[in-house]
Design a protein around this motif. Structure first.
Motif, PDB file in Angstrom:
ATOM      1  N   UNK A  51      19.772   2.951  41.522  1.00  0.00           N
ATOM      2  CA  UNK A  51      21.371   3.020  40.250  1.00  0.00           C
ATOM      3  C   UNK A  51      21.261   3.114  39.330  1.00  0.00           C
ATOM      4  N   UNK A  52      19.912   2.459  38.542  1.00  0.00           N
ATOM      5  CA  UNK A  52      19.745   2.532  37.908  1.00  0.00           C
ATOM      6  C   UNK A  52      19.521   4.149  37.019  1.00  0.00           C
ATOM      7  N   UNK A  53      18.129   4.544  37.725  1.00  0.00           N
ATOM      8  CA  UNK A  53      18.783   6.927  37.749  1.00  0.00           C
ATOM      9  C   UNK A  53      19.617   7.160  37.437  1.00  0.00           C
ATOM     10  N   UNK A  54      20.411   6.906  38.074  1.00  0.00           N
ATOM     11  CA  UNK A  54      22.021   7.031  38.367  1.00  0.00           C
ATOM     12  C   UNK A  54      22.372   7.118  37.492  1.00  0.00           C
ATOM     13  N   UNK A  55      22.866   6.279  36.806  1.00  0.00           N
ATOM     14  CA  UNK A  55      23.286   5.891  35.517  1.00  0.00           C
ATOM     15  C   UNK A  55      23.082   6.555  34.172  1.00  0.00           C
ATOM     16  N   UNK A  56      21.336   6.113  34.753  1.00  0.00           N
ATOM     17  CA  UNK A  56      20.756   7.598  33.269  1.00  0.00           C
ATOM     18  C   UNK A  56      21.602   8.491  33.422  1.00  0.00           C
ATOM     19  N   UNK A  57      21.036   9.180  34.359  1.00  0.00           N
ATOM     20  CA  UNK A  57      21.538  10.899  34.436  1.00  0.00           C
ATOM     21  C   UNK A  57      23.613  11.179  34.602  1.00  0.00           C
ATOM     22  N   UNK A  58      24.108  10.562  35.081  1.00  0.00           N
ATOM     23  CA  UNK A  58      25.829  10.456  34.183  1.00  0.00           C
ATOM     24  C   UNK A  58      25.815   8.894  32.844  1.00  0.00           C
ATOM     25  N   UNK A  59      25.222   9.139  32.277  1.00  0.00           N
ATOM     26  CA  UNK A  59      25.572   9.145  30.952  1.00  0.00           C
ATOM     27  C   UNK A  59      24.727  10.082  30.132  1.00  0.00           C
ATOM     28  N   UNK A  60      23.714  10.590  30.313  1.00  0.00           N
ATOM     29  CA  UNK A  60      23.448  11.556  29.308  1.00  0.00           C
ATOM     30  C   UNK A  60      24.470  13.276  29.805  1.00  0.00           C
ATOM     31  N   UNK A  61      25.608  12.962  30.642  1.00  0.00           N
ATOM     32  CA  UNK A  61      26.061  13.732  31.511  1.00  0.00           C
ATOM     33  C   UNK A  61      27.098  13.666  30.098  1.00  0.00           C
ATOM     34  N   UNK A  62      27.712  12.432  30.665  1.00  0.00           N
ATOM     35  CA  UNK A  62      28.854  12.030  29.651  1.00  0.00           C
ATOM     36  C   UNK A  62      28.668  12.506  28.678  1.00  0.00           C
ATOM     37  N   UNK A  63      27.849  12.066  28.072  1.00  0.00           N
ATOM     38  CA  UNK A  63      26.820  12.568  26.029  1.00  0.00           C
ATOM     39  C   UNK A  63      26.996  13.716  25.880  1.00  0.00           C
ATOM     40  N   UNK A  64      26.493  14.531  26.884  1.00  0.00           N
ATOM     41  CA  UNK A  64      26.493  15.841  27.006  1.00  0.00           C
ATOM     42  C   UNK A  64      27.997  16.249  26.075  1.00  0.00           C
ATOM     43  N   UNK A  65      28.782  15.897  27.402  1.00  0.00           N
ATOM     44  CA  UNK A  65      30.379  16.644  27.931  1.00  0.00           C
ATOM     45  C   UNK A  65      31.181  15.838  26.271  1.00  0.00           C
ATOM     46  N   UNK A  66      30.564  15.474  26.079  1.00  0.00           N
ATOM     47  CA  UNK A  66      31.683  15.001  24.791  1.00  0.00           C
ATOM     48  C   UNK A  66      30.931  15.690  23.135  1.00  0.00           C
ATOM     49  N   UNK A  67      29.804  16.056  23.643  1.00  0.00           N
ATOM     50  CA  UNK A  67      29.137  16.832  22.217  1.00  0.00           C
ATOM     51  C   UNK A  67      30.024  18.136  22.540  1.00  0.00           C
ATOM     52  N   UNK A  68      29.925  18.376  23.531  1.00  0.00           N
ATOM     53  CA  UNK A  68      30.649  19.853  23.194  1.00  0.00           C
ATOM     54  C   UNK A  68      32.326  20.199  23.049  1.00  0.00           C
ATOM     55  N   UNK A  69      33.093  18.935  23.647  1.00  0.00           N
ATOM     56  CA  UNK A  69      34.097  19.153  23.251  1.00  0.00           C
ATOM     57  C   UNK A  69      34.071  19.014  21.096  1.00  0.00           C
ATOM     58  N   UNK A  70      33.379  18.657  20.750  1.00  0.00           N
ATOM     59  CA  UNK A  70      33.472  18.245  19.469  1.00  0.00           C
ATOM     60  C   UNK A  70      33.017  19.430  19.158  1.00  0.00           C
ATOM     61  N   UNK A  71      31.960  20.176  18.954  1.00  0.00           N
ATOM     62  CA  UNK A  71      31.653  21.138  18.442  1.00  0.00           C
ATOM     63  C   UNK A  71      32.107  22.637  19.077  1.00  0.00           C
TER      64      UNK A  71
END
Length: 61
Positions: free
Chosen positions: A41-61
Motif C-alpha cells: 500500500x505504501x509503495x503504490x501510494x508513493x508511485x501514484x503520488x509521483x505519477x500525479x506530480x509528474x502529470x501536474x508538472x507536464x500540464x504547467x510546462x
C-alpha cells in the motif's frame, strides 16, 4: 419435629430455584488484516503520488 421438617424444606426450596445462566458473550471484533499489505500500500501510494506530480508538472510546462 416440626423444626426439622421446616429445616429440610428450606434447603429443598433453595435448591429448586437454580441459577440464572450467564449472559451470552459479545461477538468478536471484525478481522482487519491490513498488516500484511502495508508495504505494498505504501509503495503504490508513493508511485501514484509521483505519477500525479509528474502529470501536474507536464500540464504547467
Amino acid at each position: 419435629m416440626l423444626a426439622s421438617i421446616l429445616f429440610s424444606l428450606i434447603g429443598f426450596m433453595s435448591m429448586a430455584q437454580g441459577a440464572t445462566p450467564p449472559p451470552p458473550m459479545p461477538p468478536p471484533p471484525p478481522g482487519l488484516p491490513i498488516d500484511s499489505g502495508v508495504v505494498m500500500l505504501f509503495l503504490v501510494a508513493i508511485f501514484f503520488g509521483a505519477y500525479k506530480i509528474l502529470q501536474i508538472n507536464k500540464q504547467k510546462a
